[in-house]
Scaffold this motif. Structure first.
Motif, PDB file in Angstrom:
ATOM      1  N   ILE A 186       3.482   5.286  -2.465  1.00 35.98           N
ATOM      2  CA  ILE A 186       4.127   4.650  -1.313  1.00 35.98           C
ATOM      3  C   ILE A 186       3.755   3.171  -1.310  1.00 35.98           C
ATOM      4  O   ILE A 186       2.574   2.817  -1.460  1.00 35.98           O
ATOM      5  CB  ILE A 186       3.673   5.294   0.011  1.00 35.98           C
ATOM      6  CG1 ILE A 186       4.066   6.766   0.047  1.00 35.98           C
ATOM      7  CG2 ILE A 186       4.279   4.548   1.199  1.00 35.98           C
ATOM      8  CD1 ILE A 186       5.542   7.019   0.163  1.00 35.98           C
ATOM      9  N   GLY A 187       4.762   2.301  -1.153  1.00 35.71           N
ATOM     10  CA  GLY A 187       4.508   0.863  -1.109  1.00 35.71           C
ATOM     11  C   GLY A 187       4.428   0.344   0.318  1.00 35.71           C
ATOM     12  O   GLY A 187       5.167   0.787   1.194  1.00 35.71           O
ATOM     13  N   GLN A 201      -2.771   1.714  -6.192  1.00 37.95           N
ATOM     14  CA  GLN A 201      -2.391   2.107  -7.547  1.00 37.95           C
ATOM     15  C   GLN A 201      -1.841   0.939  -8.346  1.00 37.95           C
ATOM     16  O   GLN A 201      -2.100   0.822  -9.543  1.00 37.95           O
ATOM     17  CB  GLN A 201      -1.351   3.228  -7.486  1.00 37.95           C
ATOM     18  CG  GLN A 201      -0.815   3.657  -8.837  1.00 37.95           C
ATOM     19  CD  GLN A 201      -1.879   4.270  -9.735  1.00 37.95           C
ATOM     20  OE1 GLN A 201      -2.903   4.752  -9.240  1.00 37.95           O
ATOM     21  NE2 GLN A 201      -1.651   4.238 -11.037  1.00 37.95           N
ATOM     22  N   ALA A 202      -1.057   0.046  -7.692  1.00 39.20           N
ATOM     23  CA  ALA A 202      -0.447  -1.065  -8.424  1.00 39.20           C
ATOM     24  C   ALA A 202       0.003  -2.128  -7.426  1.00 39.20           C
ATOM     25  O   ALA A 202       0.103  -1.879  -6.215  1.00 39.20           O
ATOM     26  CB  ALA A 202       0.743  -0.570  -9.255  1.00 39.20           C
ATOM     27  N   LEU A 256       0.294   2.430  -2.848  1.00 40.57           N
ATOM     28  CA  LEU A 256      -0.808   3.334  -2.555  1.00 40.57           C
ATOM     29  C   LEU A 256      -0.443   4.731  -3.061  1.00 40.57           C
ATOM     30  O   LEU A 256       0.695   5.167  -2.926  1.00 40.57           O
ATOM     31  CB  LEU A 256      -1.087   3.383  -1.054  1.00 40.57           C
ATOM     32  CG  LEU A 256      -1.387   2.034  -0.383  1.00 40.57           C
ATOM     33  CD1 LEU A 256      -1.615   2.225   1.110  1.00 40.57           C
ATOM     34  CD2 LEU A 256      -2.611   1.371  -1.017  1.00 40.57           C
ATOM     35  N   ARG A 257      -1.433   5.422  -3.634  1.00 43.31           N
ATOM     36  CA  ARG A 257      -1.159   6.724  -4.261  1.00 43.31           C
ATOM     37  C   ARG A 257      -1.837   7.864  -3.508  1.00 43.31           C
ATOM     38  O   ARG A 257      -2.997   7.741  -3.084  1.00 43.31           O
ATOM     39  CB  ARG A 257      -1.624   6.717  -5.717  1.00 43.31           C
ATOM     40  CG  ARG A 257      -1.547   8.076  -6.418  1.00 43.31           C
ATOM     41  CD  ARG A 257      -1.576   7.930  -7.923  1.00 43.31           C
ATOM     42  NE  ARG A 257      -0.331   7.333  -8.424  1.00 43.31           N
ATOM     43  CZ  ARG A 257      -0.062   7.171  -9.727  1.00 43.31           C
ATOM     44  NH1 ARG A 257      -0.962   7.540 -10.636  1.00 43.31           N
ATOM     45  NH2 ARG A 257       1.079   6.637 -10.101  1.00 43.31           N
TER      46      ARG A 257
END
Length: 287
Positions: free
Chosen positions: A184-185, A223-224, A232-233
Motif C-alpha cells: 500500500i502506498g 518496502q520501497a 508499505l508492506r
C-alpha cells in the motif's frame, strides 16, 4: 450360381437375431459392471477419507487412476467376449495384443516414458487432485493424474493435457500455508509511523474476523520509495488457496482505515501550466 432358394432363411434370421442379442447383452453388461465398479471405488475411497488414512486429494487421485484401470480391463474383456461370439480365437487376440505391445515398445518410446514418469509422480506424491500447481508454463488446479497424462485446469477455464514425460519440474502451491502480500502506498507528506499504526489496527481486525488466516497479518514497514508514494508492506500466512481472498480483504480494510484517519493514497495528478498569451487548453502538462 448360388441357389438362394436352398438357404434356410428362418434359421439364418434366428441365428442373426441371437447374435445381435448377445452383442447387445454384452454392451449392457459392460455398462452395468462399469457403473457398479465405479460406485464401489467411490465408496471405498470415501471410507478411506473418512478414516483419515489419506488426504482428500490423494484419495481422489487414486480413485481416478483405479477407475481408468477398471475401464481398460473391462474394455479388454468386452473385446474378448465379442471375439468369442463371432467365433474368433481369444488366444489370437492376446497374441495380437502382445505383438502390438512390442511394436509400441519399439516405436513409441515416449509412451513408455509417460508411464514411467506417471508412476513416479504417483509414488512420490508430487501432486494430487485439487492441488494448485505450476508445471512449466501451465498454472492451475490438478483435475486428474494418470499413468500417461496429467490434466490441469487453468484459472481461465482451459483444461491442459500434459504428457507426463514433459513434467520435468513441479511447483506445488498446496503444501502448507501460503503467503498473502499487500503493498500500500502513502503520500510523502504523511507520517509513516502513524500510517503503520493505522494499518496494523486494520490488520488486527481482519485477523479476528477471518479464520483462514494462520499467522499475522503484520505490517513489516517501508518496502520501497515510488515516484509519488512510500510503499508499505503487509504480510500474512493463510490456509491453502485463501491468500487471494485475504489480500482483497486487507486492501479494503486498509483503504477504509486510511479514509477514516485522513491518510492519502497517492494517485496521478494533472497540472495546468499557462504561459503568457497562451490558451490554457493548449498548455496541459503532466506532473
Amino acid at each position: 450360381m448360388i441357389d438362394l432358394g436352398s438357404f434356410d432363411w428362418e434359421v439364418l434370421l434366428i441365428n442373426t437375431g441371437i447374435l445381435i442379442l448377445k452383442v447387445i447383452g454384452i454392451f449392457i453388461a459392460f455398462a452395468v459392471v462399469k457403473a457398479i465398479g465405479n460406485k464401489v471405488l467411490q465408496r471405498t475411497f470415501t471410507r478411506l477419507m473418512n478414516r483419515e488414512d489419506i488426504t482428500e486429494g490423494r484419495a481422489l487421485t487414486l480413485q481416478r487412476l483405479a477407475e481408468n484401470i477398471l475401464s481398460y480391463v473391462l474394455i479388454f474383456i468386452l473385446v474378448a467376449s465379442l471375439f468369442s461370439i463371432f467365433g474368433l480365437s481369444v488366444a489370437s487376440l492376446i497374441a495380437g495384443a502382445g505383438i502390438v505391445g512390442l511394436a509400441i515398445g519399439f516405436g513409441a518410446q515416449g509412451l513408455v516414458s509417460d508411464v514411467v514418469t506417471g508412476f513416479f509422480l504417483l509414488l512420490e506424491k508430487q501432486l494430487d487432485v485439487n492441488d494448485y500447481v505450476t508445471v512449466g508454463t501451465v498454472d492451475g488446479v490438478v483435475e486428474s493424474v494418470g499413468l500417461r497424462t496429467t490434466q490441469i485446469r487453468s484459472f481461465d477455464g482451459t483444461l491442459n493435457y500434459l504428457p507426463n514425460r514433459e513434467i520435468t519440474s513441479v511447483s506445488n502451491h498446496s503444501r502448507g500455508n501460503m503467503r498473502a502480500l499487500v503493498d500500500i502506498g502513502i503520500s510523502y507528506d504523511d507520517n509513516i509511523d502513524h500510517a503503520v499504526e493505522v494499518m496494523q489496527r486494520a490488520c488486527d481486525v481482519v485477523a479476528s474476523q477471518n479464520p483462514m488466516i494462520a499467522e499475522g497479518p503484520n505490517v513489516i514497514g517501508v518496502q520501497a520509495f515510488g515516484s509519488s508514494e512510500v510503499v508499505l508492506r503487509v504480510i500474512a500466512k493463510t490456509q491453502n488457496g485463501e491468500q487471494w481472498a485475504v489480500e482483497r480483504q486487507l486492501r479494503k480494510a486498509i483503504k477504509e482505515a486510511f479514509d477514516t484517519n485522513g491518510i492519502e493514497i497517492p494517485f496521478p495528478h494533472q497540472v495546468l501550466i499557462q504561459k503568457n498569451g497562451e490558451n490554457p487548453s493548449n498548455s496541459l502538462g503532466q506532473a
